[in-house]
Design a protein around this motif. Structure first.
Motif, PDB file in Angstrom:
ATOM      1  N   ALA A  23       0.833  -1.210   0.000  1.00  0.00           N
ATOM      2  CA  ALA A  23       0.000   0.000   0.000  1.00  0.00           C
ATOM      3  C   ALA A  23       0.866   1.258   0.000  1.00  0.00           C
ATOM      4  O   ALA A  23       0.568   2.227  -0.706  1.00  0.00           O
ATOM      5  N   ALA A  76     -10.489   1.986   1.182  1.00  0.00           N
ATOM      6  CA  ALA A  76     -10.311   0.830   0.299  1.00  0.00           C
ATOM      7  C   ALA A  76     -11.554   0.498  -0.516  1.00  0.00           C
ATOM      8  O   ALA A  76     -11.447   0.021  -1.639  1.00  0.00           O
ATOM      9  N   TRP A 136     -11.824   1.606  -4.119  1.00  0.00           N
ATOM     10  CA  TRP A 136     -10.983   1.075  -5.214  1.00  0.00           C
ATOM     11  C   TRP A 136     -11.236  -0.409  -5.434  1.00  0.00           C
ATOM     12  O   TRP A 136     -10.473  -1.069  -6.143  1.00  0.00           O
ATOM     13  N   GLY A 167     -11.485  -2.596  -2.893  1.00  0.00           N
ATOM     14  CA  GLY A 167     -11.165  -3.314  -1.659  1.00  0.00           C
ATOM     15  C   GLY A 167     -12.415  -3.385  -0.802  1.00  0.00           C
ATOM     16  O   GLY A 167     -13.479  -2.896  -1.188  1.00  0.00           O
ATOM     17  N   ALA A 224      -7.369  -5.360   0.847  1.00  0.00           N
ATOM     18  CA  ALA A 224      -7.309  -3.975   0.384  1.00  0.00           C
ATOM     19  C   ALA A 224      -6.026  -3.709  -0.389  1.00  0.00           C
ATOM     20  O   ALA A 224      -6.047  -3.117  -1.474  1.00  0.00           O
ATOM     21  N   LEU A 280      -5.740  -2.888  -4.446  1.00  0.00           N
ATOM     22  CA  LEU A 280      -5.190  -1.618  -4.933  1.00  0.00           C
ATOM     23  C   LEU A 280      -4.120  -1.888  -6.000  1.00  0.00           C
ATOM     24  O   LEU A 280      -4.074  -1.235  -7.041  1.00  0.00           O
TER      25      LEU A 280
END
Lengths: 458, 458
Positions: free
Chosen positions: B52, B195, B198, B200, B241, B245
């Motif tokens: 991340a 999240a 996107w 997640g 998540a 991403l």
């Protein structure tokens, strides 16, 4: 490989995984939206709330899903204190609450409030009389756990609620450890719990606030969960949490009986198998799955690693673990030994043969750890007032280990003075005296560190 | 059935489900524990943080996982304000920030701080000059979104960061809507994201705080995530998540180009297909997937339901939706029409045929909703100063609907006065004038409600 740290967290219940996947596919949308996907998510959320409320023993509209038990406690305490601010800013907590409660109490104090910590007995139990005596006209809230997370000791929640009712003080019950076994005795005003303690997922807590309890939702405002848990919900987790609570409750009576027998076995056998060992916590009024003991002359972290190598995952409240530099505040409040501390907490389904295997490897693990401590490096000298044991610069468990080594050189009735600059010695030396039957004479500041005086009585 | 509300939340990316299940089985233990299960959880958490952080454009030790984007914003704002309290208590935000930011700003004001809201232009974009001018010596923090959640309008984050650097004011960027498309321009001090925007799961937010930024972790203290996100982590969600991403970023360039063409198609076609309709938001500096328009003489909630019946899930910033009694603060700040508002936000993978089908059903849906409004029940009379239209007691969109109906009876150059006690009229009547090319003369209090004066110019 046996995992014996259920009181920290449980492997998720198989039912939780099934519920999670169903909700993952069906419940990803925003339950506040009006379109089909949103309405479907809303139905899942409502159903989970009804299930959880029934098992908690409250109305669905009294129950909010938070993102953790810690959040439930923080929000519950802040909201109740803010809601009753006109009554006063006094908060009552037990000294053996979870650190999330004590951190919230510390924050309240830093913000100008006052806090009374009620001390437990040596078994970790709060006396109902002491509890009632702590409530004052300006008490805004009182917080008592249903059972302790380190010792399993059950607290007198019903009596505390009754005392609160008489004094007009709402009671917040931290039910994190006991909720899988059943709802706490009635009469509470607020309740907090945590799903990963019952085989639900991490990331879900419960906060129940009875109708009629003054409560001010914390800032900043948010429209979700009655303003008690901001942010987009982790709906699949919430659904999994509710499903798993129902499942563990269905098994609770039988499983509780079975695990109580297994922890009873550990309670009985450990003192026989391991010399200089103390089982702590109330022997009767206790949760089924937790048993805690401390081993003199042993380093807690080394013991965890030794047991991990044997395949057993346990926890320790010793100060000698790298994760925590201070000893467990629970053991400290109880006045019991913190060194060589081991908490065993059995997940549902633990077999007797696993427990027997644990009992088989424990004595060797403790012996191995104790053997590493032979060269303590402390210096003894004869002082004006008996033997002086200088352990300055040595950390737990050295002061007590050395004390145990030299006590034989002290004549019965004579004294030994331990010099230590490890503050844990102030907890462990008195606890050692209690355990070994010697008399603890007290402490006083020394030119360096503190001098602890002990009279040999046996 | 097409789901066109990606800006609210996305169906989870398939990669998220796979990552979730792997972490569900492997990552349930407490990552703070020393035994094998804990170390395994820790490795998963560390790996998710590295992934991340790389995609955010920061160091792993600058990034905390929170339980939502809302929490990331609340904590980020509170922590930065507390950390710079000695500098001052002034906060700068744009007027079109997410409500989580504006709620935090309101809480800051109630606690004695001061707040400046910087207004956008009619396209919803903040002018870099106005932004820089709002920064003061006592400004502790400035908050600007990377792009708006209702209109898709991109904000001048790089210029705002540069102005902040010049003034010594840290910039917090709410990157919730843009992070799937790429990291925001450098120079920010704090960043928040969510999240479920996107692909997640819900239940995970990101809070990045650059090293060197003064930041005081909020009370009560907690040892997790550098004190920035208390409570046991939802580790499987965090892993899901991070994985999603990475997956959406891999597809972002191609998918962004494709969706930009589709939202461009909607931007171009809607005004041709639906009479009396305004597309809002910056036509060029915009996110690929969001397009928003408002339809005169239509009730936003009725329009949502009509589109839902056709199988399309969209959102509305109209005040006439039951979920929100006030019109969108974004549309209000832009000074554009809020009635009959529709936000279309396309998830990755949306096909052109779905968009074409939407364009095919939209005119009929709007017509149907408009037809329900024929009997407005407003009363017209000739006043001293032209026509008077009494819509007292009527809610949005009736005042504007009736105004549209009677304007033909006003001679060019003549005036009509609309009486209304619906405060949304103060937004919608000027916006209507702008849209239809009439002159808005202003408002004044009336014996009941407010009188809005309009001159017919066309």
């Amino acid at each position: 490989m046996p995992y014996f740290d259920a009181a920290s967290t449980l492997p998720p219940h198989p039912v939780a995984r099934e519920a999670l996947l169903a909700a993952w596919d069906e419940g990803w949308a925003d339950p506040a939206r009006l379109y089909r996907e949103g309405r479907r998510a809303r139905m899942l959320l409502d159903a989970a709330r009804e299930t959880a409320a029934e098992l908690v023993g409250c109305r669905p509209d009294e129950l909010s899903f938070t993102t953790s038990g810690t959040r439930a406690l923080h929000t519950g305490i802040a909201g109740a204190l803010a809601g009753r601010r006109r009554t006063g800013r006094h908060l009552v907590v037990s000294a053996v609450e979870h650190s999330a409660v004590l951190h919230a109490a510390a924050a309240h104090e830093r913000a100008g409030g006052t806090v009374t910590e009620v001390a437990p007995d040596r078994g970790g139990r709060i006396g109902p009389g002491a509890w009632a005596a702590a409530l004052r006209p300006d008490t805004a809230l009182a917080c008592l756990q249903s059972a302790n997370h380190e010792t399993g000791t059950e607290q007198p929640v019903a009596e505390a609620a009754e005392a609160g009712r008489a004094a007009g003080v709402p009671l917040l019950v931290d039910a994190a450890q006991s909720l899988p076994w059943g709802p706490p005795a009635g009469g509470w005003s607020l309740l907090a719990a945590s799903a990963h303690k019952w085989g639900g997922p991490g990331g879900v807590g419960l906060l129940a606030v009875r109708k009629g309890v003054r409560f001010a939702a914390p800032e900043p405002s948010d429209e979700r969960e009655e303003g008690r848990a901001p942010g987009f919900p982790a709906l699949p987790l919430v659904v999994a949490a509710a499903a798993s609570l129902r499942a563990v409750r269905a098994e609770a009576a039988a499983e509780g009986q079975r695990l109580r027998r297994l922890t009873g076995l550990i309670r009985d056998r450990v003192p026989e198998l391991v010399p200089d060992c103390e089982v702590v916590g109330d022997p009767v009024r206790r949760l089924p799955h937790i048993v805690t003991f401390s081993c003199l002359y042993a380093d807690g972290e080394a013991l965890l690693h030794a047991l991990d190598r044997e395949g057993f995952a346990v926890n320790s409240g010793s100060s000698c673990t790298s994760a925590t530099l201070a000893p467990s505040h629970v053991l400290k409040a109880m006045g019991v030994l913190s060194e060589g501390n081991v908490r065993v907490s059995l997940p549902p389904g633990t077999g007797e043969e696993e427990v027997r295997r644990f009992l088989a490897v424990l004595p060797g693990a403790v012996r191995g750890v104790r053997d590493q401590l032979t060269a303590g490096g402390a210096v003894t000298a004869d002082g004006d007032d008996g033997l002086v044991l200088d352990t300055l610069g040595k950390r737990c468990p050295v002061p007590v280990t050395e004390l145990g080594r030299v006590i034989g050189r002290v004549p019965v009735g004579g004294t030994v003075t331990v010099l230590s600059d490890d503050e844990v010695a102030g907890l462990d030396i008195p606890a050692w005296c209690h355990l070994r039957g010697h008399e603890y004479l007290g402490e006083r500041p020394a030119p360096r560190g503190t001098a602890y005086r002990v009279r040999r009585t046996a």
